[in-house]
Enzyme design. Structure first.
Site: not given
Length: 372
Positions: A70-71, A154, A182, A200-202, A240, A324
């Site tokens: 996301a960043t 968040n 979130q 973001s996946a995590h 890539t 963060c």
């Protein structure tokens, strides 16, 4: 054994996601840009993942672009819009809007935009951490190019009226972006008038280091490419592609669409809050009392010393603020924006219940709160 209650910072990798990724970490090693069988398999896997993310968001498959998270997606939009104006000699007519409770990366992107010459408006969130459509409407100018507001906060779990704000922006021919890191996988998103969305996946049991940008077709031409190169991701993001990670994101998106985890998270979160209130009657819940982000609790303990919090809860993995910013020895800027003093902000913590949180985790955590 540590009790993990920091799912707003990151979530454990779902074993089903790991299994989907495994072939692309071992035998399926091809570059998706290569024109042979190894590359074709990688390309097919990326297309599959793109479809799963598009399905989760209910958007077109060719409007999903993979990034590192996301960043990066946030910067692609915010800096992309500003550079688009700058390169066309229109920077003096570039006004952009955000809020004072956004993620650090968004605030950083706005600071960079201001250095480049853009006009910046930072809206002040209310006492629950929300921004209203009325605030946005009052801030709009003829030269406003972009509004960027998070879908869900968040730290304090507040949910912005994104559908209403996005509709307002569309009616005024202003681009709208939301950082939904979130919200994805936790909320039913309304994206009809949203131009850009970051994820973001995590944050929903996928791997770290991969995410996506939803960019509606009409809005892509308003972005300047930040990393020109090999032309991957339809030229928007060269480099890539990390096939294994992208497959992991796709698998996590497929699982999240099921929604089966949501009820259990809500039940465990309520149990945690009620138990803490029983042991600490003066605890304060920061953010909205209702309609808050699934699994999120941000709590202030006004009569507990900071050192006592850290000592008694040392077996719980939690956050004092955004992941963060948590390494900084100061109170959360989000909580201060909501009106908390620096002292109260330091006496606060964020707990995040997730898909793999078990009832025994809540029971064990509550035993520690008995000592406060």
């Amino acid at each position: 054994m540590m009790i993990y209650l920091d799912n707003n910072a990151t979530t454990p990798l779902d074993p089903r996601v790991k299994e989907r990724m495994k072939p692309f970490l071992e035998e399926e090693f091809g570059n998706a840009a290569s024109n042979h069988a190894f590359g074709w398999k990688a390309k097919d896997a990326i297309t599959w993942a793109r479809g799963k993310v598009a399905s989760l968001l209910n958007v077109k498959i060719d409007e999903i672009y993979f990034t590192s998270g996301a960043t990066e997606s946030n910067h692609l939009v915010i800096q992309g819009v500003v550079l688009h104006c700058l390169f066309r000699g229109e920077i003096d007519q570039c006004h952009i809007i955000t809020s004072n409770v956004e993620h650090k990366c968004v605030l950083g992107a706005f600071e960079r935009a201001q250095q480049l010459g853009a006009q910046v408006t930072i809206l002040e969130a209310d006492s629950e951490g929300c921004i209203s459509a009325e605030q946005v409407e009052q801030a709009l100018r003829p030269e406003t190019r972009l509004v960027s507001l998070m879908y869900a906060n968040n730290e304090v779990g507040s949910i912005n009226p994104i559908a209403e704000i996005a509709r307002l922006c569309r009616e005024n021919s202003v681009l709208f972006h939301t950082d939904a890191a979130q919200a994805v996988g936790k909320l039913d998103l309304e994206l009809e008038h949203v131009d850009y969305l970051s994820l973001s996946a995590h944050k929903f049991n996928g791997p770290k280091g991969v995410g996506a940008l939803y960019c509606c077709t009409r809005a892509k031409e308003k972005l300047e490419v930040l990393m020109p190169g090999g032309g991957q991701e339809d030229g928007l993001r060269s480099g890539t592609v990390n096939v294994a990670a992208v497959v992991g994101l796709g698998a996590a998106a497929e699982i999240a669409k099921n929604k089966s985890h949501r009820k259990e998270i809500a039940v465990l979160t309520e149990k945690l809050l009620c138990g803490i209130r029983k042991h600490c009657p003066d605890v304060q819940l920061n953010g909205p009392k209702e309609n808050r982000l699934l699994g999120n609790l941000n709590l202030t303990f006004p009569n507990v010393e900071v050192d006592d919090l850290e000592m008694e809860l040392d077996e719980i993995a939690y956050s004092n603020s955004s992941a963060c910013s948590s390494g900084q020895k100061q109170g959360s800027y989000v909580l201060k924006a909501l009106g908390l003093s620096d002292d109260l902000a330091k006496r606060s913590l964020r707990l995040g219940v997730g898909t793999f949180t078990q009832e025994k985790d809540i029971d064990n955590a509550l035993k520690l709160f008995e000592n406060l």
